[in-house]
Design a protein around this motif. Structure first.
Motif, PDB file in Angstrom:
ATOM      1  N   TYR A  82       5.391  -0.976   3.030  1.00 18.69           N
ATOM      2  CA  TYR A  82       4.310  -1.370   3.928  1.00 18.69           C
ATOM      3  C   TYR A  82       3.225  -2.131   3.160  1.00 18.69           C
ATOM      4  O   TYR A  82       2.609  -1.591   2.244  1.00 18.69           O
ATOM      5  CB  TYR A  82       3.690  -0.137   4.581  1.00 18.69           C
ATOM      6  N   GLY A  83       3.020  -3.381   3.555  1.00 15.15           N
ATOM      7  CA  GLY A  83       1.971  -4.187   2.949  1.00 15.15           C
ATOM      8  C   GLY A  83       0.914  -4.555   3.978  1.00 15.15           C
ATOM      9  O   GLY A  83       1.116  -4.364   5.185  1.00 15.15           O
ATOM     10  N   THR A  84      -0.184  -5.074   3.490  1.00 13.71           N
ATOM     11  CA  THR A  84      -1.289  -5.413   4.398  1.00 13.71           C
ATOM     12  C   THR A  84      -0.958  -6.600   5.302  1.00 13.71           C
ATOM     13  O   THR A  84      -1.645  -6.845   6.289  1.00 13.71           O
ATOM     14  CB  THR A  84      -2.568  -5.733   3.599  1.00 13.71           C
ATOM     15  N   LYS A  85       0.112  -7.324   4.955  1.00 18.94           N
ATOM     16  CA  LYS A  85       0.482  -8.482   5.798  1.00 18.94           C
ATOM     17  C   LYS A  85       1.880  -8.377   6.380  1.00 18.94           C
ATOM     18  O   LYS A  85       2.363  -9.329   7.010  1.00 18.94           O
ATOM     19  CB  LYS A  85       0.386  -9.776   4.984  1.00 18.94           C
ATOM     20  N   GLY A  86       2.572  -7.290   6.115  1.00 18.94           N
ATOM     21  CA  GLY A  86       3.919  -7.183   6.655  1.00 18.94           C
ATOM     22  C   GLY A  86       4.655  -6.001   6.062  1.00 18.94           C
ATOM     23  O   GLY A  86       4.102  -5.253   5.256  1.00 18.94           O
TER      24      GLY A  86
ATOM     25  N   HIS B 100      11.123   2.089   3.388  1.00 15.89           N
ATOM     26  CA  HIS B 100      10.079   1.311   4.048  1.00 15.89           C
ATOM     27  C   HIS B 100       9.092   0.840   2.988  1.00 15.89           C
ATOM     28  O   HIS B 100       8.703   1.614   2.126  1.00 15.89           O
ATOM     29  CB  HIS B 100       9.312   2.162   5.057  1.00 15.89           C
TER      30      HIS B 100
ATOM     31  N   LYS C 261       0.816  -1.217   0.000  1.00 21.28           N
ATOM     32  CA  LYS C 261       0.000   0.000   0.000  1.00 21.28           C
ATOM     33  C   LYS C 261       0.851   1.268   0.000  1.00 21.28           C
ATOM     34  O   LYS C 261       0.414   2.292  -0.500  1.00 21.28           O
ATOM     35  CB  LYS C 261      -0.889   0.030   1.258  1.00 21.28           C
ATOM     36  N   SER C 262       2.031   1.180   0.603  1.00 24.24           N
ATOM     37  CA  SER C 262       2.808   2.411   0.781  1.00 24.24           C
ATOM     38  C   SER C 262       4.307   2.117   0.758  1.00 24.24           C
ATOM     39  O   SER C 262       4.766   1.122   1.325  1.00 24.24           O
ATOM     40  CB  SER C 262       2.421   3.059   2.119  1.00 24.24           C
TER      41      SER C 262
ATOM     42  N   SER D 283      11.985  -2.838   6.113  1.00 20.78           N
ATOM     43  CA  SER D 283      12.707  -1.619   6.430  1.00 20.78           C
ATOM     44  C   SER D 283      14.170  -1.850   6.100  1.00 20.78           C
ATOM     45  O   SER D 283      14.749  -2.874   6.484  1.00 20.78           O
ATOM     46  CB  SER D 283      12.529  -1.324   7.922  1.00 20.78           C
TER      47      SER D 283
END
Lengths: 295, 295
Positions: free
Chosen positions: A228-232, A226, A145-146, A235
């Motif tokens: 960022y996923g919905t499951k993890g 970074h 997502k980010s 970094s």
């Protein structure tokens, strides 16, 4: 073995040569600089077969397969086109070109000459980043997502005039291309829209991922990426060369001889397979980077 | 001592009450909820003088000085205006209003009624953030060039329906206002332009500082704020409530009883000094937050 000639013997060329020397399908064939003294020093130091002080003389050498261009940014397009006119394969340091038009002209010409052309973005070819890309592709972090990636360092040493005053100058074209290229790769999607404010950009991808990239010569940043996923999440400090990252809080490590080896082996493998464009660092991938810079 | 009445006895109200109880110029006078049972529980638990199950009954109480509104976002404007009609001072939980028009209407009305009105952004009033703001003002970090702040958490517990379906719903209006408010404060400048892509925004301030803010209910982020200046930097996890930060790599700490105390003491000091608007969390500061959200 692909026989490589390095054109431009500045600071970056030593690291490129280390990458060539560590690769399994390339050899350092020639070095070329405007100064024959410098070329000879490099030839001796790295045991190249040839040293040249004239670009076209090196390109006339029938044993040369690929030119790796390490000259200043504003000269890249010219040097790519000269190499292609001699039907040599080309890998060119980033930014390969300083405008979309130049970039398309170069890839069009490479196609007509049936030569391989690739922008040198080692970042996407390091063993760590190849592994992370594979994990993302396997949806190990769920939906991405980010992404946030930055490369900023307060300038303390003198850098060349062309870093400030020529086409393709400025921070975004220098260390800025690292976070851009990384975000574009890890997002696994085309850019939908981008806003650039000074030396930072916000990118929205067609798959809905949003990335922030920041770069600067005025301040020191943490220089951490970074994902960022919905499951993890991932970094990674100094993501453009690192061999370790925190994956869901746990450290993973990979082996790497030189941060340039992955890129060089990839280019040579493409050439050995008769390809004229990398499926990873393609024309489109290079265009997407320029889209963020806004040229 | 400013006598405070709390309207809306949800989760946040307990933390607000702790802030009131720790403050040096406010006391908990009344609590009000649609349920008298709930109001009585709060009255007993926190030793308030009065418990109400009717908002207007509480507002008729001549001993009440200030209403602290903790109702759902979409009801804030209505509840502010009712309180102002009784000439009570108001502090309202964020987002105070869900559009620029509503916000201006409320501040205009407060001015006509000669009442104090402030949006409750504890973040800018915590002891740590007041100290950091002072250091920034003293140019201890040189020129602030870049700010990055995020607050994101994967939703694992049920939250109320109005968080998803009413005006002022969504992540940006919820935990998103923390990084926005923080960046706007620490940048010490008005917003020049803003791009918002999904739940992230890039802000350029008139003084040249660029901020990135990110929020999400889909992913966990590091939730760290970074402030990068030409002479130093700040890094702070959970910046909206923390009592320690890394300043140029060294830890600094402050004392804090409740993360709400600073905000409540500030509002009460303003009222004691006959002010109807906070010089810190002013109408303009609230408008700048809505500018980032884009409403």
């Amino acid at each position: 073995m692909i026989r490589i000639g390095i054109y431009g013997l500045g600071k970056i060329s030593r690291r490129v040569i280390q990458g060539v020397l560590s690769s399994n399908n390339a050899c350092l064939y020639a070095v070329c600089s405007s100064s024959i003294e410098k070329a000879n020093i490099f030839k001796k130091e790295y045991q190249a077969e040839k040293a040249y002080d004239n670009y076209e003389r090196m390109l006339e050498d029938r044993n040369l397969d690929l030119v790796y261009i390490c000259t200043p940014n504003y000269l890249h397009t010219k040097h790519i086109q000269i190499a292609l006119s001699y039907r040599k394969h080309v890998v060119c340091e980033k930014p390969m070109c300083v405008s979309t038009k130049e970039l398309n002209d170069c890839f069009d010409y490479a196609k007509r000459q049936n030569c391989f052309l690739m922008e040198a973005h080692k970042t996407v070819f390091t063993p760590l980043n190849q592994k992370l890309f594979e994990m993302i592709s396997n949806e190990e972090f769920g939906e991405i997502k980010s992404i946030d990636a930055q490369y900023a360092t307060r300038l303390t040493e003198q850098i060349s005039d062309w870093h400030f005053s020529r086409p393709g100058s400025g921070c975004m074209f220098d260390i800025g291309v690292y976070p851009i290229c990384y975000a574009n790769r890890m997002a696994k999607s085309s850019i939908f829209r981008v806003s650039r404010f000074q030396d930072e950009a916000l990118i929205e991808y067609e798959n809905g991922c949003v990335a922030h990239i920041a770069t600067s010569w005025d301040v020191d940043m943490e220089n951490t990426a970074h994902i960022y996923g919905t499951k993890g999440s991932v970094s990674c400090k100094n993501f453009w060369k690192n061999t370790e990252a925190a994956v869901n809080g746990s450290k993973i490590t990979v082996v790497q001889e030189s941060d340039f080896t992955g890129e060089i082996e990839h280019a040579c493998t493409c050439i050995e397979n008769g390809m004229i464009e990398s499926p990873v660092m393609s024309r489109k991938a290079s265009l997407e980077i320029l889209k963020v810079i806004g040229v």
